[in-house]
Scaffold this active site. Structure first.
Site, PDB file in Angstrom:
ATOM      1  N   CYS A  51       0.818  -1.215   0.000  1.00 50.98           N
ATOM      2  CA  CYS A  51       0.000   0.000   0.000  1.00 50.98           C
ATOM      3  C   CYS A  51       0.855   1.269   0.000  1.00 50.98           C
ATOM      4  O   CYS A  51       0.538   2.242  -0.686  1.00 50.98           O
ATOM      5  CB  CYS A  51      -0.961  -0.003   1.182  1.00 50.98           C
ATOM      6  SG  CYS A  51      -0.181  -0.144   2.805  1.00 50.98           S
ATOM      7  N   HIS A 101      -1.858   0.300   7.422  1.00 49.30           N
ATOM      8  CA  HIS A 101      -2.397   0.640   6.100  1.00 49.30           C
ATOM      9  C   HIS A 101      -2.138   2.114   5.802  1.00 49.30           C
ATOM     10  O   HIS A 101      -1.884   2.916   6.711  1.00 49.30           O
ATOM     11  CB  HIS A 101      -3.899   0.348   6.047  1.00 49.30           C
ATOM     12  CG  HIS A 101      -4.470   0.341   4.664  1.00 49.30           C
ATOM     13  ND1 HIS A 101      -3.831  -0.245   3.586  1.00 49.30           N
ATOM     14  CD2 HIS A 101      -5.630   0.879   4.164  1.00 49.30           C
ATOM     15  CE1 HIS A 101      -4.576  -0.101   2.501  1.00 49.30           C
ATOM     16  NE2 HIS A 101      -5.663   0.573   2.820  1.00 49.30           N
ATOM     17  N   ASP A 152      -8.006   4.362  -2.053  1.00 48.55           N
ATOM     18  CA  ASP A 152      -7.479   3.231  -1.290  1.00 48.55           C
ATOM     19  C   ASP A 152      -6.826   2.239  -2.252  1.00 48.55           C
ATOM     20  O   ASP A 152      -7.483   1.740  -3.175  1.00 48.55           O
ATOM     21  CB  ASP A 152      -8.610   2.541  -0.520  1.00 48.55           C
ATOM     22  CG  ASP A 152      -8.115   1.528   0.498  1.00 48.55           C
ATOM     23  OD1 ASP A 152      -7.012   0.960   0.296  1.00 48.55           O
ATOM     24  OD2 ASP A 152      -8.814   1.304   1.498  1.00 48.55           O
TER      25      ASP A 152
END
Length: 448
Positions: A229, A361, A382
């Site tokens: 991520c 995250h 995202d």
């Protein structure tokens, strides 16, 4: 009878002859100077014995009595007394030896138990350490390439991918890694432009909305699912900067979006320049070939090494009820609205998106809504959202249901801590050098 020079006790001659040094002094430490003050500080002589002058007692009929020097039992026969005293000494010797054996056994058992506990503790620590290494991609299981191939092989085994597709995608992946450029297969472009059009037509409960400059969405692939991520969010941020002429000079060597292994190499290069040595040591100064997670500090080091001016803001504790972070929303509102005030409902700013990190995250902030009731709502890209879902936002929708993918209200961000990396211009070479030196102890602005 003979008397011990040390303790003053009398023993039969036969017993004394078998014990060159008084067994009562050597083994029975109870006969101390405290018990017999007249013997205090005295040591037995060469043999330890002297002759007792007179018998212990007489029965009156000429029969001699002998008193046990240990328990005061009176015997009429010297032979019986010798056997009696021998029993005392043997009993004490056995008791003393038994006690020693018990003590040694207890110590041995305790030592073995302590050793076993240490081994178990070391085993637990090693397992925890390996677990953390696996969790954060610091083990030796390989990096992007190895995971990509392994996941494709699993797809083939499950019948979800044909062998010819496997070989084609493998060849494409190898080519992408060789040139260091992302293959673009997880990219979705045009979402910001679609949002701008949507908000111009939507007038239900949004009072005003601020959008970042154009940015492409990148989502995780088979090669980085579960750990990529941070890299994907950097790709999103970089895609916006590449569209802004202000950053052309800084990014002249980065005209295209780099692949994840290339980004890892770029961060390593920043460390070699001297950025964030403490953070570099955490990764042993190596990211390539690993699935190591990165965060705000690595993004800051990489951007600064490219002469891009940025800052880390640390919202280190909740500032609202129920563990919320209203100060985070207010800061982002100021970031986008400063120098962008006006009467228009939709403000398409030239501000780059914001890197948003929390434990486990990270996402990219591409805008913020202000509702008619004054509540705020972030718009987030995202990397965990697949391109199939993001592409739905490109279609004009009158009900705005697709925005649920992006919207996060204050009540929806309740992690204990958030960090953001916000870009704000370019650096001169002197400023870059100064920031590199300052990053030896990397700090952030804390709010509150």
């Amino acid at each position: 009878m003979l008397v011990c020079d040390g303790c003053g006790r009398a023993l039969p001659c036969e017993v004394a002859r078998r014990h060159p040094r008084c067994p009562l002094c050597q083994r029975l430490r109870r006969h101390s100077a405290a018990a017999r003050p007249e013997a205090a500080g005295r040591e037995p002589g060469a043999h330890g014995w002297r002759l007792l002058g007179a018998p212990a007692a007489d029965t009156g009929n000429g029969e001699q009595l002998y008193e046990c020097p240990i328990c005061s039992l009176t015997c009429t026969n010297l032979h019986f007394l010798e056997e009696h005293v021998d029993l005392h000494l043997e009993e004490h010797s056995f008791s003393e030896g038994g006690n020693m054996r018990d003590l040694e056994l207890a110590q041995q058992l305790q030592h073995e138990e302590d050793k076993q506990q240490r081994l178990e503790e070391e085993k637990r620590e090693k397992e925890e350490f390996k677990k953390l290494q696996r969790q954060y991609g610091l083990d030796s299981s390989g990096g992007y390439k190895q995971q990509f191939l392994k996941n494709m092989e699993r797809e083939v085994d499950r019948g979800r991918m044909q062998p010819f597709e496997y070989h084609k995608r493998k060849a494409d992946m190898m080519e992408s890694l060789a040139v260091g450029i992302d293959d673009g297969k997880t990219k979705t472009s045009g979402v910001i432009e679609a949002l701008c059009k949507y908000y111009q037509n939507e007038n239900k409960d949004v009072r005003r909305v601020w959008l970042s400059a154009g940015v492409d969405h990148f989502h995780s692939s088979l090669g980085d699912k579960g750990w990529g991520c941070g890299y994907r969010n950097f790709q999103m941020l970089l895609s916006s900067l590449l569209q802004n002429s202000l950053y052309n000079d800084c990014l002249r060597d980065t005209a295209l979006i780099p692949s994840i292994p290339k980004i890892q190499s770029m961060i390593e290069d920043a460390w070699k320049e001297g950025f964030d040595p403490h953070g570099a040591s955490h990764f042993n100064s190596r990211l390539r070939g690993s699935k190591a997670w990165i965060g705000a500090c690595e993004i800051y080091s990489l951007l600064t090494s490219l002469r891009i001016k940025c800052q880390i803001i640390d919202f280190h504790k909740p500032t609202g009820p129920a563990g919320t972070h209203p100060h985070l929303f207010e800061w982002i509102l100021r970031y986008y609205s400063t120098d962008n005030e006006g009467a228009t409902k939709v403000v398409c700013t030239s501000r780059p998106p914001i890197y948003l990190q929390h434990q486990g995250h990270s996402r990219t902030v591409v805008g913020i809504e202000e509702k008619k009731n004054k509540t705020l709502c972030l718009l987030l890209f995202d990397p965990g959202c697949p391109s199939q879902e993001m592409q739905k936002l490109l279609k004009q929708s009158t009900d705005g249901t697709g925005l649920k993918l992006l919207r996060r209200f204050v009540s929806g961000l309740k992690e204990k801590q958030y960090q953001i990396v916000a870009v704000d211009g370019i650096l001169t070479l002197e400023e870059k050098t100064a920031r590199c030196h300052a990053s030896r102890v990397l700090t952030s602005e804390k709010i509150p």
